[in-house]
Design a protein around this motif. Structure first.
Motif: not given
Length: 397
Positions: A171, A173, A239, A256-259
């Protein structure tokens, strides 16, 4: 039943704030042991108020003085001293949680003792991870200890993450640590050689000890926090990021990876992360003032490289370099910085020479991947000797 708490470094800033939180919840917690280096009078006062079973002084001379004072006051407190005593009260079978607030590498051994004994370890001593690295994490895992971060930044990250650590790699980023920028955020970097210890210790937002205040002024505190975050949260160095946030309201963030970005906000008061660490996964009152969004001033952010920050904070980049270097390099950096800051506070070197000492030590000491506490202590010792040589070279120059 009440939880028994050992406080390592009870006379320091984090220690006194911990006692302030505990005093508000004496129905839930009781102090099992207090430890300090040499502040006898404050320790005596704390013993009288909280009535611990043990009081430990790191220095024998201070311990003997405290023992006499405790006896004269007729307090039912057993006074001990020395490194073995610190390990003893950190791993005692009656202890439920250990607040690790001893500044510097001196706190590594009792932290390891608590980890091996499977305690809830409230980590305010970032050096335990910076110096201990994988050795410390291995002790936590083998002992079945629960590691909870107390630094405001790492507590903020922890509060912004999902409860299940197994889901973090899929999850996360980026972890973004915020930094106030310290007292010299806007100062002309060419004038930093004239900085006095008094100026460096005058933090604009936080009340901290002298060593940590100087680290904040050089941003070495943030470099150590980057290293600590790498080990706490299992992310790669790439990261990890740092952004300057002068108001110290957002304490850190997780992207997170969905921004999406999740952040933890609060007043700059160490009692908030302390209370969270003590009560996790519950929450208790901390005594800190609540944010008032009707009167809250605008929040601003600056990139590290804005306004010449690379010249003002050259030590920050050492975090990523040390993490990518041979195992043990972070321990070398920490030892060098402790010697350099002490020399600056004693007016032996200039403020801008702290970084010079750190760089000189990193160039001279090449670690051999420490495997245990003895290896770590040996590496710490030779790094300090090399840093002391670098201090003398600066002084002679």
């Amino acid at each position: 039943m009440k939880q028994n708490i050992t406080i390592l470094g009870s006379t320091g800033s984090v220690g006194t704030n911990t006692l302030d939180v505990l005093a508000r919840h004496l129905d839930r917690y009781q102090v099992f042991a207090l430890t300090a280096s040499q502040q006898v009078e404050l320790m005596l006062s704390q013993c009288a108020q909280f009535k611990p079973k043990f009081a430990v002084m790191a220095q024998e001379a201070a311990g003997r003085v405290l023992a006499d004072r405790v006896k004269a006051e007729n307090l039912a407190v057993e006074v001990l001293w020395g490194a073995d005593a610190l390990d003893f009260v950190s791993s005692h079978e009656q202890v439920d949680a250990v607040m690790a607030a001893i500044v510097g590498a001196a706190g590594l051994s009792p932290c390891l003792a608590a980890a091996h004994a499977g305690k809830r370890l409230l980590l305010a001593n970032k050096e335990a991870l910076v110096v201990g690295g994988d050795v410390f994490l291995s002790a936590v895992k083998k002992g079945g200890a629960r590691l909870l971060p107390i630094d405001s930044e790492h507590s903020a990250v922890f509060q912004s993450l999902p409860e299940d650590p197994a889901t973090w790699p899929d999850r996360i980023d980026q972890i973004i640590l915020t930094a106030s920028g310290g007292p010299f955020r806007t100062r002309d970097s060419a004038t930093l050689k004239n900085v006095t210890p008094e100026e460096a210790c005058a933090h604009p937002n936080w009340v901290m000890g002298r060593k940590i205040s100087v680290d904040s002024a050089t941003m070495m505190n943030k470099a150590l926090e980057v290293i600590e975050a790498r080990y706490l949260f299992g992310v790669s160095p790439d990261q990890l990021n740092v952004v300057i946030h002068p108001q110290s309201i957002i304490h850190s963030m997780v992207k997170y990876k969905d921004t999406s970005v999740v952040a933890q906000l609060g007043t700059p008061d160490m009692r908030v992360p302390i209370a969270y660490g003590l009560s996790w996964p519950e929450r208790i009152t901390s005594g800190a003032q609540s944010l008032d969004f009707h009167t809250l001033k605008p929040m601003t952010f600056e990139a590290i490289d804005d306004h010449g920050h690379p010249e003002r904070f050259p030590g920050l980049k050492l975090a990523w370099q040390a993490l990518k270097a041979t195992s043990g390099t972070c321990a070398v950096l920490n030892a060098a910085n402790e010697i350099a800051v002490e020399a600056f506070l004693n007016r032996q070197i200039r403020f801008d020479q702290i970084h010079q000492v750190n760089m000189a030590t990193l160039e001279k000491v090449i670690p051999q991947s420490p495997q245990n506490l003895d290896d770590l202590l040996h590496l710490d010792s030779i790094s300090r000797k090399q840093a002391a040589d670098a201090v003398r070279a600066c002084h002679a120059g």
